[in-house]
Design a protein around this motif. Structure first.
Motif, PDB file in Angstrom:
ATOM      1  N   SER A  18     -51.402 -22.835   9.154  1.00 51.60           N
ATOM      2  CA  SER A  18     -50.934 -23.510   7.947  1.00 51.60           C
ATOM      3  C   SER A  18     -50.531 -22.413   6.968  1.00 51.60           C
ATOM      4  CB  SER A  18     -52.048 -24.379   7.344  1.00 51.60           C
ATOM      5  OG  SER A  18     -53.047 -23.551   6.763  1.00 51.60           O
ATOM      6  N   LEU A  19     -49.957 -22.788   5.854  1.00 53.87           N
ATOM      7  CA  LEU A  19     -49.545 -21.780   4.873  1.00 53.87           C
ATOM      8  C   LEU A  19     -50.722 -20.989   4.324  1.00 53.87           C
ATOM      9  CD1 LEU A  19     -46.749 -23.691   2.953  1.00 53.87           C
ATOM     10  CD2 LEU A  19     -46.482 -21.832   4.597  1.00 53.87           C
ATOM     11  N   ASN A  20     -51.924 -21.552   4.394  1.00 51.11           N
ATOM     12  CA  ASN A  20     -53.106 -20.869   3.859  1.00 51.11           C
ATOM     13  C   ASN A  20     -53.871 -20.061   4.907  1.00 51.11           C
ATOM     14  OD1 ASN A  20     -52.707 -21.846   1.231  1.00 51.11           O
ATOM     15  ND2 ASN A  20     -53.607 -23.806   1.809  1.00 51.11           N
ATOM     16  N   THR A  21     -53.448 -20.113   6.174  1.00 51.83           N
ATOM     17  CA  THR A  21     -54.105 -19.337   7.230  1.00 51.83           C
ATOM     18  C   THR A  21     -53.982 -17.851   6.912  1.00 51.83           C
ATOM     19  OG1 THR A  21     -53.569 -21.006   8.896  1.00 51.83           O
ATOM     20  CG2 THR A  21     -54.085 -18.795   9.705  1.00 51.83           C
ATOM     21  N   ARG A  22     -55.084 -17.125   7.053  1.00 52.13           N
ATOM     22  CA  ARG A  22     -55.076 -15.670   6.837  1.00 52.13           C
ATOM     23  C   ARG A  22     -55.130 -14.970   8.188  1.00 52.13           C
ATOM     24  NH1 ARG A  22     -54.853 -13.843   2.015  1.00 52.13           N
ATOM     25  NH2 ARG A  22     -55.454 -15.182   0.311  1.00 52.13           N
ATOM     26  N   ILE A  74     -49.580  -9.437  15.723  1.00 49.43           N
ATOM     27  CA  ILE A  74     -48.920 -10.728  15.555  1.00 49.43           C
ATOM     28  C   ILE A  74     -47.412 -10.557  15.764  1.00 49.43           C
ATOM     29  CG2 ILE A  74     -48.487 -12.638  13.948  1.00 49.43           C
ATOM     30  CD1 ILE A  74     -51.468 -12.274  14.532  1.00 49.43           C
ATOM     31  N   GLU A  75     -46.807 -11.488  16.492  1.00 44.18           N
ATOM     32  CA  GLU A  75     -45.353 -11.545  16.584  1.00 44.18           C
ATOM     33  C   GLU A  75     -44.901 -12.748  15.761  1.00 44.18           C
ATOM     34  OE1 GLU A  75     -43.792 -11.466  20.549  1.00 44.18           O
ATOM     35  OE2 GLU A  75     -45.128  -9.840  21.135  1.00 44.18           O
ATOM     36  N   TRP A  76     -43.706 -12.674  15.208  1.00 43.64           N
ATOM     37  CA  TRP A  76     -43.208 -13.783  14.403  1.00 43.64           C
ATOM     38  C   TRP A  76     -41.749 -14.060  14.705  1.00 43.64           C
ATOM     39  CZ3 TRP A  76     -39.156 -12.174  11.374  1.00 43.64           C
ATOM     40  CH2 TRP A  76     -39.099 -10.829  11.033  1.00 43.64           C
ATOM     41  N   ASP A  77     -41.377 -15.315  14.543  1.00 43.87           N
ATOM     42  CA  ASP A  77     -39.994 -15.772  14.622  1.00 43.87           C
ATOM     43  C   ASP A  77     -39.765 -16.642  13.394  1.00 43.87           C
ATOM     44  OD1 ASP A  77     -39.291 -14.724  17.187  1.00 43.87           O
ATOM     45  OD2 ASP A  77     -40.408 -16.358  18.120  1.00 43.87           O
ATOM     46  N   PRO A 106     -31.470 -16.541  12.905  1.00 41.96           N
ATOM     47  CA  PRO A 106     -32.803 -16.352  13.481  1.00 41.96           C
ATOM     48  C   PRO A 106     -33.227 -14.890  13.343  1.00 41.96           C
ATOM     49  CG  PRO A 106     -31.183 -16.448  15.224  1.00 41.96           C
ATOM     50  CD  PRO A 106     -30.435 -16.661  13.925  1.00 41.96           C
ATOM     51  N   ALA A 107     -34.506 -14.665  13.183  1.00 42.03           N
ATOM     52  CA  ALA A 107     -35.034 -13.304  13.092  1.00 42.03           C
ATOM     53  C   ALA A 107     -36.418 -13.285  13.731  1.00 42.03           C
ATOM     54  CB  ALA A 107     -35.107 -12.856  11.635  1.00 42.03           C
ATOM     55  N   GLY A 108     -36.838 -12.112  14.136  1.00 41.94           N
ATOM     56  CA  GLY A 108     -38.149 -11.976  14.741  1.00 41.94           C
ATOM     57  C   GLY A 108     -38.649 -10.555  14.616  1.00 41.94           C
ATOM     58  N   GLY A 109     -39.931 -10.390  14.812  1.00 41.99           N
ATOM     59  CA  GLY A 109     -40.502  -9.064  14.714  1.00 41.99           C
ATOM     60  C   GLY A 109     -41.990  -9.085  14.990  1.00 41.99           C
ATOM     61  N   GLN A 114     -33.679 -18.915   2.183  1.00 42.69           N
ATOM     62  CA  GLN A 114     -34.840 -19.754   2.455  1.00 42.69           C
ATOM     63  C   GLN A 114     -35.288 -19.552   3.898  1.00 42.69           C
ATOM     64  OE1 GLN A 114     -34.118 -23.871   1.720  1.00 42.69           O
ATOM     65  NE2 GLN A 114     -33.076 -23.494  -0.205  1.00 42.69           N
ATOM     66  N   ILE A 115     -36.566 -19.674   4.127  1.00 51.05           N
ATOM     67  CA  ILE A 115     -37.094 -19.699   5.488  1.00 51.05           C
ATOM     68  C   ILE A 115     -37.384 -21.158   5.794  1.00 51.05           C
ATOM     69  CG2 ILE A 115     -38.988 -19.025   7.006  1.00 51.05           C
ATOM     70  CD1 ILE A 115     -39.152 -16.402   5.451  1.00 51.05           C
ATOM     71  N   VAL A 116     -36.694 -21.692   6.802  1.00 49.60           N
ATOM     72  CA  VAL A 116     -36.806 -23.121   7.091  1.00 49.60           C
ATOM     73  C   VAL A 116     -37.653 -23.421   8.318  1.00 49.60           C
ATOM     74  CG1 VAL A 116     -34.652 -23.693   5.923  1.00 49.60           C
ATOM     75  CG2 VAL A 116     -34.606 -23.119   8.341  1.00 49.60           C
ATOM     76  N   GLY A 117     -37.995 -22.413   9.070  1.00 54.52           N
ATOM     77  CA  GLY A 117     -38.845 -22.591  10.231  1.00 54.52           C
ATOM     78  C   GLY A 117     -39.540 -21.291  10.564  1.00 54.52           C
ATOM     79  N   TYR A 118     -40.742 -21.391  11.117  1.00 60.08           N
ATOM     80  CA  TYR A 118     -41.468 -20.174  11.476  1.00 60.08           C
ATOM     81  C   TYR A 118     -42.468 -20.459  12.577  1.00 60.08           C
ATOM     82  CZ  TYR A 118     -45.031 -22.200   8.409  1.00 60.08           C
ATOM     83  OH  TYR A 118     -45.932 -23.044   7.811  1.00 60.08           O
ATOM     84  N   SER A 119     -42.732 -19.427  13.378  1.00 64.64           N
ATOM     85  CA  SER A 119     -43.756 -19.462  14.415  1.00 64.64           C
ATOM     86  C   SER A 119     -44.423 -18.094  14.433  1.00 64.64           C
ATOM     87  CB  SER A 119     -43.150 -19.740  15.783  1.00 64.64           C
ATOM     88  OG  SER A 119     -42.549 -21.004  15.835  1.00 64.64           O
TER      89      SER A 119
END
Length: 78
Positions: A8-12, A19-22, A34-37, A69-74
C-alpha cells in the motif's frame, strides 16, 4: 525470479532489502512511458519512493513535476 510484493502507499521497505520496481509515467501531453529499476530499501514508504521517482522522471524528461504523474506501479522482492 523476483516475487511481486503486495504493498500500500504506507508500506515501508526494510532497510537493505533489494527491490525492483516498474512504474507507468504519464505526462501532461498524455504520453505514457514505462520505466523500471532497482533500489535498496532505506526505510522509506511506497508513497515516498513514488514521490522521488516522479521527481527524477520529471527531471529526466525536462518537465516540471506537476506535469508528470505515476499512474501504475509494482514492486518486486529480489
Amino acid at each position: 525470479m523476483p516475487e511481486r510484493m503486495n504493498v500500500s502507499l504506507n508500506t515501508r521497505f526494510d532497510r537493505g532489502a533489494a527491490i525492483e520496481w516498474d512504474i507507468d509515467i504519464v505526462t501532461d501531453a498524455d504520453t505514457q512511458i514505462p520505466a523500471g529499476g532497482q533500489l535498496v530499501g532505506c526505510g522509506q514508504s511506497v508513497r515516498e519512493v513514488l514521490a522521488d521517482l516522479r521527481k527524477k522522471a520529471a527531471h529526466q524528461l525536462a518537465l516540471p513535476a506537476s506535469k508528470v504523474q505515476i499512474v501504475g506501479y509494482s514492486f518486486y522482492r529480489r
